[in-house]
Design an enzyme around this catalytic site. Structure first.
Site, mmCIF file in Angstrom:
data_model
loop_
_atom_site.group_PDB
_atom_site.id
_atom_site.type_symbol
_atom_site.label_atom_id
_atom_site.label_comp_id
_atom_site.label_asym_id
_atom_site.label_seq_id
_atom_site.Cartn_x
_atom_site.Cartn_y
_atom_site.Cartn_z
ATOM 1 N N TYR A 240 0.807 -1.214 0.000
ATOM 2 C CA TYR A 240 0.000 0.000 0.000
ATOM 3 C C TYR A 240 0.844 1.271 0.000
ATOM 4 C CZ TYR A 240 -4.516 -2.238 0.814
ATOM 5 O OH TYR A 240 -5.670 -2.955 0.680
ATOM 6 N N LYS B 91 3.626 -15.396 3.029
ATOM 7 C CA LYS B 91 3.877 -16.154 1.801
ATOM 8 C C LYS B 91 5.383 -16.405 1.764
ATOM 9 C CE LYS B 91 2.493 -17.948 -2.129
ATOM 10 N NZ LYS B 91 1.616 -19.155 -2.195
ATOM 11 N N ASP C 294 -2.392 -18.514 1.022
ATOM 12 C CA ASP C 294 -3.363 -19.252 0.192
ATOM 13 C C ASP C 294 -4.040 -20.342 1.020
ATOM 14 O OD1 ASP C 294 -0.858 -20.457 0.311
ATOM 15 O OD2 ASP C 294 -0.851 -21.151 -1.771
ATOM 16 N N ASP D 60 -6.097 -7.170 4.186
ATOM 17 C CA ASP D 60 -7.227 -6.565 3.475
ATOM 18 C C ASP D 60 -8.121 -7.670 2.914
ATOM 19 O OD1 ASP D 60 -8.818 -4.618 2.133
ATOM 20 O OD2 ASP D 60 -7.729 -5.072 0.276
ATOM 21 N N ASP E 189 -11.949 -9.425 4.599
ATOM 22 C CA ASP E 189 -13.231 -9.502 3.868
ATOM 23 C C ASP E 189 -13.758 -10.926 3.909
ATOM 24 O OD1 ASP E 189 -13.040 -6.827 3.123
ATOM 25 O OD2 ASP E 189 -13.725 -7.221 1.071
HETATM 26 C C1 IPM Z 1 -10.283 -1.556 3.759
HETATM 27 C C2 IPM Z 1 -10.526 -1.013 2.364
HETATM 28 C C3 IPM Z 1 -9.393 -0.078 2.010
HETATM 29 C C4 IPM Z 1 -8.123 -0.894 2.045
HETATM 30 C C5 IPM Z 1 -9.558 0.633 0.667
HETATM 31 C C6 IPM Z 1 -10.835 1.437 0.600
HETATM 32 C C7 IPM Z 1 -8.373 1.491 0.327
HETATM 33 O O1 IPM Z 1 -10.681 -2.053 1.470
HETATM 34 O O2 IPM Z 1 -10.225 -0.752 4.703
HETATM 35 O O3 IPM Z 1 -10.176 -2.774 3.887
HETATM 36 O O4 IPM Z 1 -7.786 -1.561 1.051
HETATM 37 O O5 IPM Z 1 -7.445 -0.859 3.065
HETATM 38 MG MG MG Z 2 -10.687 -3.983 2.330
#
Ligand code: IPM
Ligand code: MG
Length: 356
Positions: free
Chosen positions: A142, A191, A223, A247, A251
């Site tokens: 990032y 990884k 993975d 990240d 999710d």
């Molecule tokens: C998160 C989001 C952010 C990230 C984006 C919006 C830049 O996906 O907070 O997980 O990738 O960190």
């Molecule tokens: Mg995210």
């Protein structure tokens, strides 16, 4: 207590969900005799529209001088074609870096009442799961150097993944400290079979682990972790990982708990200061329609009370009110299942306030 909260409503569903969290915070203030002062700070698309940039120095300064920041979400199709440095997301990255928020905690809990929203089979769900992703937030891909250049008549894009020992050590310490207050198991995700940065990650995490003999450490390749999260999510307590892996895995972790609309997050530096935001995005498709689930933001506000203000009782109160509301059968669209009552964002906020 008296606290200064910087409020970033942001874009898409951001304003709606932050409004509900403020309703809940105001109720807590009234009930426990606190005073919360809110200062609006612009970030993301709303800031681009007002000032031309996703985060101004003054906005960062205001955030810095508050006790904590509560954020909705940023981004949307309106700004999708802006150059990289002027995208709404850049504001989020700039505030994370500017406030040195290197530790991102994302708890993923499967609520009993939401088992129906979990996409996994009953025998995998069992009596539910409760994990927290501890994601490094100010390093890695990032924030590494990036460029898009022309080489030999062809466009080439480069992003660099860099981690220093110090960056790894401080997030690893956070991970182990958190594990100590939980089920004492850290799964460090990397990884290391491919990446140098992961090999250093693994080495430093093991050095830190030596100071925590009471905490079990497991190394897992990213993975494999993606697979294990759906195969056997119960094995996870603390998932410790770098920025990009965190990240993606957070999710996934949220989805196995039923909905990303339930996933809160805290981004912390070395002090009590923190930025609190739902882990989900700005959901432009449902923005302004009173359809968003405000629970992740309200849970983030509860994390703010707990981590930045030491208001454990108040945070417990909010978490219990959310459980009660789920038990009462109130559901926003994302967690709706048969036999429950579909409500909007506002009604969900009201129902939580009513249970406080
Ligand atoms: C998160 C989001 C952010 C990230 C984006 C919006 C830049 O996906 O907070 O997980 O990738 O960190
Ligand atoms: Mg995210």
């Amino acid at each position: 207590m008296e606290k200064q909260i910087a409020l970033i409503k942001g874009d898409g569903i951001g304003p709606e969900i932050v409004d509900e969290a403020v309703k809940v915070l105001d109720k807590i203030a009234e009930k426990y005799g606190h005073t919360f002062h809110y200062t609006r700070v612009l970030m993301g698309g709303e800031s681009i529209d007002a000032t031309g940039v996703p985060l101004t120095d003054e906005a960062l300064e205001t955030a810095l001088h508050s006790d904590a920041v509560l954020l909705g979400s940023v981004g949307g199709p309106k700004w999708d074609n802006m150059p990289g440095h002027l995208r709404p997301e850049k504001g989020l990255l700039a505030i994370r870096k500017g406030l040195n928020l290197f530790a991102n905690l994302r708890p993923a809990v499967l609520y009993d009442e939401l088992k129906a929203a979990c996409p996994l089979r009953d025998e995998i769900i069992g009596d539910g799961f409760d994990m927290v992703v501890v994601r490094e937030l100010t390093g890695g891909l990032y924030f590494g150097a990036r460029e898009t250049v022309e080489e030999n008549g062809m466009m080439v894009a480069k992003d660099t993944l860099t981690y220093s020992e110090a960056e790894i050590r401080r997030i690893a310490i956070k991970g182990f400290e958190i594990a100590r207050k939980r089920r004492k198991r850290v799964t460090s995700v990397d990884k290391a079979n491919v990446l140098d940065s992961s090999r250093l990650w693994r080495k430093v995490v093991h050095e830190v682990a030596a100071d925590y003999p009471d905490v079990e450490l497991i190394d897992m390749l990213v993975d494999n972790c993606a697979m294990q999260l759906v195969k056997d999510p119960k094995q996870f307590d603390v998932i410790l990982t770098e920025n990009m892996f965190g990240d993606i895995l957070s999710d996934e972790a949220s989805m196995v708990t039923g909905s990303i609309g339930m996933l809160s997050s805290a981004s912390l530096n070395e002090t009590k200061f923190g930025l609190y935001e739902p882990s989900h995005g700005s959901a432009p498709d449902i923005a302004g329609q009173n359809k968003a689930n405000p629970i992740a933001t309200i849970l983030s506000a509860a994390m703010m009370l707990r981590y930045s203000f030491d208001m454990d009782k108040e945070a417990d109160d909010i978490e219990n009110a959310i459980k009660a509301v789920l038990k009462q059968g109130y559901r926003t669209g994302d967690i709706m299942s048969e036999g429950n009552q579909l409500v909007g964002c506002k009604e969900m906020g009201d129902a939580i306030v009513a249970n406080l």
